[in-house]
Write a protein that holds these residues in place. Sequence first.
Motif, PDB file in Angstrom:
ATOM      1  N   VAL A  56       0.863  -1.189   0.000  1.00  0.00           N
ATOM      2  CA  VAL A  56       0.000   0.000   0.000  1.00  0.00           C
ATOM      3  C   VAL A  56       0.897   1.236   0.000  1.00  0.00           C
ATOM      4  N   LEU A  57       0.531   2.170  -0.821  1.00  0.00           N
ATOM      5  CA  LEU A  57       1.253   3.445  -0.905  1.00  0.00           C
ATOM      6  C   LEU A  57       0.367   4.545  -0.321  1.00  0.00           C
ATOM      7  N   TRP A  58       0.914   5.291   0.643  1.00  0.00           N
ATOM      8  CA  TRP A  58       0.215   6.468   1.169  1.00  0.00           C
ATOM      9  C   TRP A  58       0.857   7.687   0.523  1.00  0.00           C
ATOM     10  N   LYS A  59       0.041   8.451  -0.174  1.00  0.00           N
ATOM     11  CA  LYS A  59       0.565   9.618  -0.879  1.00  0.00           C
ATOM     12  C   LYS A  59       0.366  10.870  -0.037  1.00  0.00           C
ATOM     13  N   ALA A  60       1.456  11.586   0.206  1.00  0.00           N
ATOM     14  CA  ALA A  60       1.396  12.836   0.982  1.00  0.00           C
ATOM     15  C   ALA A  60       0.954  13.976   0.062  1.00  0.00           C
ATOM     16  N   LYS A  61      -0.342  13.993  -0.264  1.00  0.00           N
ATOM     17  CA  LYS A  61      -0.871  15.031  -1.149  1.00  0.00           C
ATOM     18  C   LYS A  61      -0.830  16.386  -0.440  1.00  0.00           C
ATOM     19  N   ASP A  62      -1.054  16.371   0.863  1.00  0.00           N
ATOM     20  CA  ASP A  62      -0.936  17.580   1.677  1.00  0.00           C
ATOM     21  C   ASP A  62       0.115  17.326   2.754  1.00  0.00           C
ATOM     22  N   LYS A  63       0.596  18.414   3.346  1.00  0.00           N
ATOM     23  CA  LYS A  63       1.654  18.283   4.359  1.00  0.00           C
ATOM     24  C   LYS A  63       1.089  18.123   5.769  1.00  0.00           C
ATOM     25  N   GLY A  64       1.955  17.618   6.657  1.00  0.00           N
ATOM     26  CA  GLY A  64       1.606  17.556   8.069  1.00  0.00           C
ATOM     27  C   GLY A  64       1.018  16.235   8.525  1.00  0.00           C
ATOM     28  N   HIS A  65       1.096  15.212   7.642  1.00  0.00           N
ATOM     29  CA  HIS A  65       0.495  13.920   7.977  1.00  0.00           C
ATOM     30  C   HIS A  65       1.518  12.793   7.931  1.00  0.00           C
ATOM     31  N   ASN A  66       1.161  11.698   8.592  1.00  0.00           N
ATOM     32  CA  ASN A  66       1.980  10.478   8.531  1.00  0.00           C
ATOM     33  C   ASN A  66       1.080   9.267   8.760  1.00  0.00           C
ATOM     34  N   VAL A  67       1.725   8.108   8.834  1.00  0.00           N
ATOM     35  CA  VAL A  67       1.014   6.848   9.075  1.00  0.00           C
ATOM     36  C   VAL A  67       1.664   6.169  10.267  1.00  0.00           C
ATOM     37  N   GLU A  68       0.860   5.822  11.274  1.00  0.00           N
ATOM     38  CA  GLU A  68       1.381   5.110  12.443  1.00  0.00           C
ATOM     39  C   GLU A  68       0.435   3.963  12.794  1.00  0.00           C
ATOM     40  N   PHE A  69       0.970   2.743  12.785  1.00  0.00           N
ATOM     41  CA  PHE A  69       0.144   1.606  13.206  1.00  0.00           C
ATOM     42  C   PHE A  69      -0.215   1.790  14.672  1.00  0.00           C
ATOM     43  N   ILE A  70      -1.458   1.480  15.019  1.00  0.00           N
ATOM     44  CA  ILE A  70      -1.912   1.618  16.402  1.00  0.00           C
ATOM     45  C   ILE A  70      -1.495   0.386  17.195  1.00  0.00           C
ATOM     46  N   LYS A  71      -0.961   0.636  18.384  1.00  0.00           N
ATOM     47  CA  LYS A  71      -0.549  -0.446  19.276  1.00  0.00           C
ATOM     48  C   LYS A  71      -1.742  -1.366  19.538  1.00  0.00           C
ATOM     49  N   LYS A  72      -1.539  -2.663  19.411  1.00  0.00           N
ATOM     50  CA  LYS A  72      -2.582  -3.680  19.549  1.00  0.00           C
ATOM     51  C   LYS A  72      -3.629  -3.614  18.427  1.00  0.00           C
ATOM     52  N   GLY A  73      -3.360  -2.809  17.433  1.00  0.00           N
ATOM     53  CA  GLY A  73      -4.293  -2.670  16.308  1.00  0.00           C
ATOM     54  C   GLY A  73      -3.795  -3.348  15.050  1.00  0.00           C
ATOM     55  N   VAL A  74      -2.827  -4.246  15.216  1.00  0.00           N
ATOM     56  CA  VAL A  74      -2.283  -4.984  14.064  1.00  0.00           C
ATOM     57  C   VAL A  74      -2.206  -6.478  14.435  1.00  0.00           C
ATOM     58  N   PRO A  75      -2.111  -7.359  13.448  1.00  0.00           N
ATOM     59  CA  PRO A  75      -2.020  -8.784  13.766  1.00  0.00           C
ATOM     60  C   PRO A  75      -0.790  -9.083  14.638  1.00  0.00           C
ATOM     61  N   GLU A  76      -0.884 -10.153  15.402  1.00  0.00           N
ATOM     62  CA  GLU A  76       0.204 -10.543  16.294  1.00  0.00           C
ATOM     63  C   GLU A  76       1.504 -10.754  15.511  1.00  0.00           C
ATOM     64  N   GLY A  77       2.588 -10.269  16.080  1.00  0.00           N
ATOM     65  CA  GLY A  77       3.897 -10.461  15.451  1.00  0.00           C
ATOM     66  C   GLY A  77       4.303  -9.350  14.506  1.00  0.00           C
ATOM     67  N   VAL A  78       3.380  -8.430  14.228  1.00  0.00           N
ATOM     68  CA  VAL A  78       3.704  -7.307  13.338  1.00  0.00           C
ATOM     69  C   VAL A  78       4.373  -6.201  14.154  1.00  0.00           C
ATOM     70  N   GLY A  79       5.495  -5.713  13.682  1.00  0.00           N
ATOM     71  CA  GLY A  79       6.244  -4.681  14.400  1.00  0.00           C
ATOM     72  C   GLY A  79       5.663  -3.296  14.240  1.00  0.00           C
ATOM     73  N   LYS A  80       6.253  -2.379  14.997  1.00  0.00           N
ATOM     74  CA  LYS A  80       5.826  -0.976  14.935  1.00  0.00           C
ATOM     75  C   LYS A  80       6.073  -0.401  13.548  1.00  0.00           C
ATOM     76  N   PHE A  81       5.233   0.533  13.189  1.00  0.00           N
ATOM     77  CA  PHE A  81       5.450   1.231  11.925  1.00  0.00           C
ATOM     78  C   PHE A  81       4.973   2.668  12.078  1.00  0.00           C
ATOM     79  N   LYS A  82       5.882   3.589  11.844  1.00  0.00           N
ATOM     80  CA  LYS A  82       5.549   5.020  11.946  1.00  0.00           C
ATOM     81  C   LYS A  82       6.346   5.753  10.879  1.00  0.00           C
ATOM     82  N   SER A  83       5.644   6.400   9.974  1.00  0.00           N
ATOM     83  CA  SER A  83       6.325   7.057   8.855  1.00  0.00           C
ATOM     84  C   SER A  83       6.657   8.514   9.181  1.00  0.00           C
ATOM     85  N   LYS A  84       7.514   9.086   8.359  1.00  0.00           N
ATOM     86  CA  LYS A  84       7.899  10.500   8.522  1.00  0.00           C
ATOM     87  C   LYS A  84       6.803  11.413   7.989  1.00  0.00           C
ATOM     88  N   PHE A  85       6.734  12.601   8.530  1.00  0.00           N
ATOM     89  CA  PHE A  85       5.759  13.579   8.063  1.00  0.00           C
ATOM     90  C   PHE A  85       6.094  14.052   6.644  1.00  0.00           C
TER      91      PHE A  85
END
Length: 147
Positions: A56-85
């Motif tokens: 999946v590609l998240w396109k930064a069409k506007d500024k000031g946003h990112n993508v962060e997986f929510i803790k306990k909101g992903v399948p077991e065994g999946v690591g943290k993910f937090k993208s740059k603004f």
Amino acid sequence: MKSHNKFLIITTFLFSTLFANIVLAADATVEMLNRLDKQSNVFEPKIVKVNVGDTVLWKAKDKGHNVEFIKKGVPEGVGKFKSKFNKDVEYKFEVPGIYAYWCTPHKNMGMIGFVVVGDDKSNLEAIKKLRFSSKSKKMAPDLINSL
Ligand SMILES: [Cu+2]
């Protein structure tokens, strides 16, 4: 077979292979937007369904946003993910299940999204238990029910 026909077939094959690879680079695209109609701070679309191994590609069409997986909101065994603004970002989904994410500064302002991988909803109960606040809290139930 005439040699120019062979050439044409090989060329067509090479181009179609090349094109297929370009298309496969992102199997779904989500836009990060400041505004969409009457909504502000939105992922569009908010729900994406992909196959295992898809990107999946998240396109930064506007500024000031990112993508962060929510803790306990992903399948077991999946690591943290937090993208740059302000950056386009890709993620390859290898583990089936539901992934809940938000934009870090707008997590209470309705900027939440979900990815369902491999049509697997085995972690739905954990997703229902996630704590959202404010505007996101109002939006989450309908989104989760439509996964
Ligand atoms: Cu945001």
